[in-house]
Design a protein around this motif. Sequence first.
Motif, short mmCIF file in Angstrom:
data_model
loop_
_atom_site.label_atom_id
_atom_site.label_comp_id
_atom_site.label_asym_id
_atom_site.label_seq_id
_atom_site.Cartn_x
_atom_site.Cartn_y
_atom_site.Cartn_z
N ILE A 1 56.67 46.32 45.61
CA ILE A 1 55.75 47.12 44.78
C ILE A 1 55.08 46.26 43.71
O ILE A 1 53.89 46.44 43.44
N GLU A 2 55.78 45.33 43.13
CA GLU A 2 55.17 44.47 42.11
C GLU A 2 54.04 43.64 42.70
O GLU A 2 53.01 43.43 42.05
N GLU A 3 54.23 43.17 43.90
CA GLU A 3 53.19 42.40 44.56
C GLU A 3 51.96 43.28 44.84
O GLU A 3 50.83 42.88 44.59
N VAL A 4 52.19 44.48 45.32
CA VAL A 4 51.10 45.42 45.58
C VAL A 4 50.35 45.73 44.28
O VAL A 4 49.11 45.74 44.25
N LYS A 5 51.09 45.94 43.20
CA LYS A 5 50.45 46.21 41.90
C LYS A 5 49.57 45.04 41.46
O LYS A 5 48.48 45.25 40.92
N SER A 6 50.01 43.83 41.71
CA SER A 6 49.20 42.68 41.33
C SER A 6 47.90 42.63 42.14
O SER A 6 46.84 42.30 41.61
N TYR A 7 47.97 42.99 43.42
CA TYR A 7 46.76 43.04 44.25
C TYR A 7 45.81 44.14 43.75
O TYR A 7 44.60 43.95 43.70
N LEU A 8 46.38 45.29 43.41
CA LEU A 8 45.55 46.39 42.90
C LEU A 8 44.91 46.03 41.56
O LEU A 8 43.74 46.36 41.32
N ASN A 9 45.66 45.36 40.71
CA ASN A 9 45.10 44.93 39.42
C ASN A 9 43.93 43.99 39.62
O ASN A 9 42.99 43.99 38.82
N ALA A 10 43.96 43.20 40.68
CA ALA A 10 42.86 42.27 40.96
C ALA A 10 41.55 43.04 41.16
O ALA A 10 40.49 42.56 40.76
N PHE A 11 41.61 44.22 41.75
CA PHE A 11 40.40 45.04 41.91
C PHE A 11 39.78 45.34 40.55
O PHE A 11 38.57 45.20 40.36
N GLU A 12 40.61 45.74 39.60
CA GLU A 12 40.10 46.06 38.27
C GLU A 12 39.54 44.83 37.56
O GLU A 12 38.48 44.89 36.94
N TYR A 13 40.25 43.70 37.66
CA TYR A 13 39.76 42.46 37.03
C TYR A 13 38.43 42.03 37.62
O TYR A 13 37.51 41.64 36.89
N ILE A 14 38.31 42.09 38.93
CA ILE A 14 37.07 41.66 39.58
C ILE A 14 35.92 42.61 39.22
O ILE A 14 34.79 42.16 39.01
N CYS A 15 36.20 43.89 39.11
CA CYS A 15 35.15 44.83 38.68
C CYS A 15 34.64 44.46 37.29
O CYS A 15 33.42 44.47 37.05
N LYS A 16 35.54 44.13 36.38
CA LYS A 16 35.15 43.76 35.02
C LYS A 16 34.41 42.42 35.00
O LYS A 16 33.55 42.21 34.16
#
Length: 127
Positions: A58-73
């Motif tokens: 789950i921590e790995e999945v969360k890091s991938y999902l966070n990348a979506f938000e970072y890239i959007c910004k």
Amino acid sequence: MQEKHLFEYAVIRVMPRVEREEFLNAGVILYSKQQRFLQAIITLNEERLRAFSPETDIEEVKSYLNAFEYICKGGKEAGPIGQLDLASRFRWLTATRSTVVQAGKVHPGFCNDLPQALIRLHEKLVL
């Protein structure tokens, strides 16, 4: 009367076993060229993911999902993709791929308020 804005959106999915094509909706990404808007809302239901796929990190999945938000910004914190223009970042994030975290098909829409449309889509498709 307020002007309607054309936008595109996609659901962000977690697909722990890509070969099974089973997924859990975890977010929505919304883009409007006209309004220079690119944003994602992510909500990972960890309990559902554990029930769905107990072996998933789950921590790995969360890091991938966070990348979506970072890239959007955008910006340097988002790496090389974060340096691209909004359209290129959206297209990169929604490109077809065979990974644990991926975007569904891109759909168009019209709205008066982009942030509110993103919230509505997130509530309807993820929560």
